[in-house]
Design a protein around this motif. Structure first.
Motif, PDB file in Angstrom:
ATOM      1  N   ASP A   7      14.202  37.439  11.855  1.00 47.36           N
ATOM      2  CA  ASP A   7      13.427  38.591  12.197  1.00 47.36           C
ATOM      3  C   ASP A   7      13.568  39.659  11.253  1.00 47.36           C
ATOM      4  N   PRO A   8      12.807  40.767  11.207  1.00 49.69           N
ATOM      5  CA  PRO A   8      13.246  41.922  10.307  1.00 49.69           C
ATOM      6  C   PRO A   8      14.603  42.362  10.569  1.00 49.69           C
ATOM      7  N   ILE A  93      30.482  35.458  15.041  1.00 51.13           N
ATOM      8  CA  ILE A  93      29.664  36.654  14.823  1.00 51.13           C
ATOM      9  C   ILE A  93      28.481  36.330  15.747  1.00 51.13           C
ATOM     10  N   SER A  94      27.789  37.317  15.889  1.00 53.47           N
ATOM     11  CA  SER A  94      26.473  37.147  16.491  1.00 53.47           C
ATOM     12  C   SER A  94      25.236  37.280  15.621  1.00 53.47           C
ATOM     13  N   ALA A  95      25.437  37.558  14.363  1.00 55.10           N
ATOM     14  CA  ALA A  95      24.300  37.823  13.694  1.00 55.10           C
ATOM     15  C   ALA A  95      24.510  37.900  12.312  1.00 55.10           C
ATOM     16  N   MET A  96      23.449  37.437  11.513  1.00 53.17           N
ATOM     17  CA  MET A  96      23.703  37.546   9.967  1.00 53.17           C
ATOM     18  C   MET A  96      22.363  37.886   9.207  1.00 53.17           C
ATOM     19  N   PRO A  97      22.509  38.411   8.087  1.00 55.21           N
ATOM     20  CA  PRO A  97      21.250  38.674   7.276  1.00 55.21           C
ATOM     21  C   PRO A  97      20.885  37.458   6.580  1.00 55.21           C
ATOM     22  N   VAL A  98      19.749  37.305   6.297  1.00 52.70           N
ATOM     23  CA  VAL A  98      19.258  36.529   5.367  1.00 52.70           C
ATOM     24  C   VAL A  98      18.630  36.625   3.903  1.00 52.70           C
ATOM     25  N   VAL A  99      19.351  36.477   3.069  1.00 50.58           N
ATOM     26  CA  VAL A  99      19.571  37.009   1.551  1.00 50.58           C
ATOM     27  C   VAL A  99      19.131  36.056   0.597  1.00 50.58           C
ATOM     28  N   GLU A 100      18.385  36.641  -0.263  1.00 47.39           N
ATOM     29  CA  GLU A 100      17.991  35.935  -1.371  1.00 47.39           C
ATOM     30  C   GLU A 100      18.345  36.674  -2.907  1.00 47.39           C
ATOM     31  N   ASP A 101      19.117  36.252  -3.735  1.00 49.25           N
ATOM     32  CA  ASP A 101      19.222  36.887  -4.753  1.00 49.25           C
ATOM     33  C   ASP A 101      19.928  38.501  -4.546  1.00 49.25           C
ATOM     34  N   THR A 103      18.794  40.327  -1.956  1.00 48.31           N
ATOM     35  CA  THR A 103      17.759  41.168  -1.427  1.00 48.31           C
ATOM     36  C   THR A 103      17.842  40.711   0.119  1.00 48.31           C
ATOM     37  N   VAL A 104      17.817  41.546   1.082  1.00 48.55           N
ATOM     38  CA  VAL A 104      17.794  41.331   2.337  1.00 48.55           C
ATOM     39  C   VAL A 104      16.245  40.805   2.923  1.00 48.55           C
ATOM     40  N   LEU A 105      16.189  39.691   3.294  1.00 45.68           N
ATOM     41  CA  LEU A 105      14.929  39.312   3.758  1.00 45.68           C
ATOM     42  C   LEU A 105      14.536  39.508   5.232  1.00 45.68           C
ATOM     43  N   GLY A 106      15.770  39.434   5.964  1.00 46.70           N
ATOM     44  CA  GLY A 106      15.482  39.402   7.399  1.00 46.70           C
ATOM     45  C   GLY A 106      16.982  39.127   7.943  1.00 46.70           C
TER      46      GLY A 106
END
Length: 128
Positions: A7-8, A93-101, A103-106
């Motif tokens: 999700d965003p 933990i209950s959440a984590m960012p999805v990251v590429e290089d 940059t946060v993508l979601g």
């Protein structure tokens, strides 16, 4: 994979103050926001727990850089759901960012996984 379920993720700049961060959390109804460095890369995360600790310590006038969590557990776009669940559980933990290089993508979180996929998985297991 993470790219299929994310999700965003709300983001805020590293110089923002605690009140701005709290307002963003309320507005987005998220328990976590990504803190971005001046170049737009992930610098840390700020959770409702971080804000609660800051308030309890009386540092509510600080900017988010002083209270954010710097050691971020994140997922890559290609992380499997099993790997994500494992990381969430092992790191408590209950959440984590999805990251590429950087940059946060979601983001992915336990609520998202439970709401969208747990019921489907359980139904598929009982239909065997």
């Amino acid at each position: 994979q993470a790219r299929d379920i994310m999700d965003p993720m709300p983001t805020i700049g590293i110089q923002a103050n605690l009140q701005e961060a709290a307002a963003l959390i309320v507005k987005t109804q998220s328990s976590i926001i990504a803190v971005l460095s001046m170049d737009g890369k992930l610098a840390g995360v700020l959770t409702t727990w971080d804000i609660t600790q800051a308030m309890a310590a009386g540092v509510c006038e600080e900017n988010v850089e002083k209270i954010m969590t710097r050691a971020v557990i994140s997922a890559a776009l290609t992380c499997s759901i099993l790997d994500i669940v494992t990381d969430l559980e092992q790191n408590q933990i209950s959440a984590m960012p999805v990251v590429e290089d950087g940059t946060v993508l979601g983001m992915v979180n336990s609520d998202l996984l439970a709401q969208r996929y747990l019921l489907r998985l359980l139904r598929s297991q009982t239909n065997r």
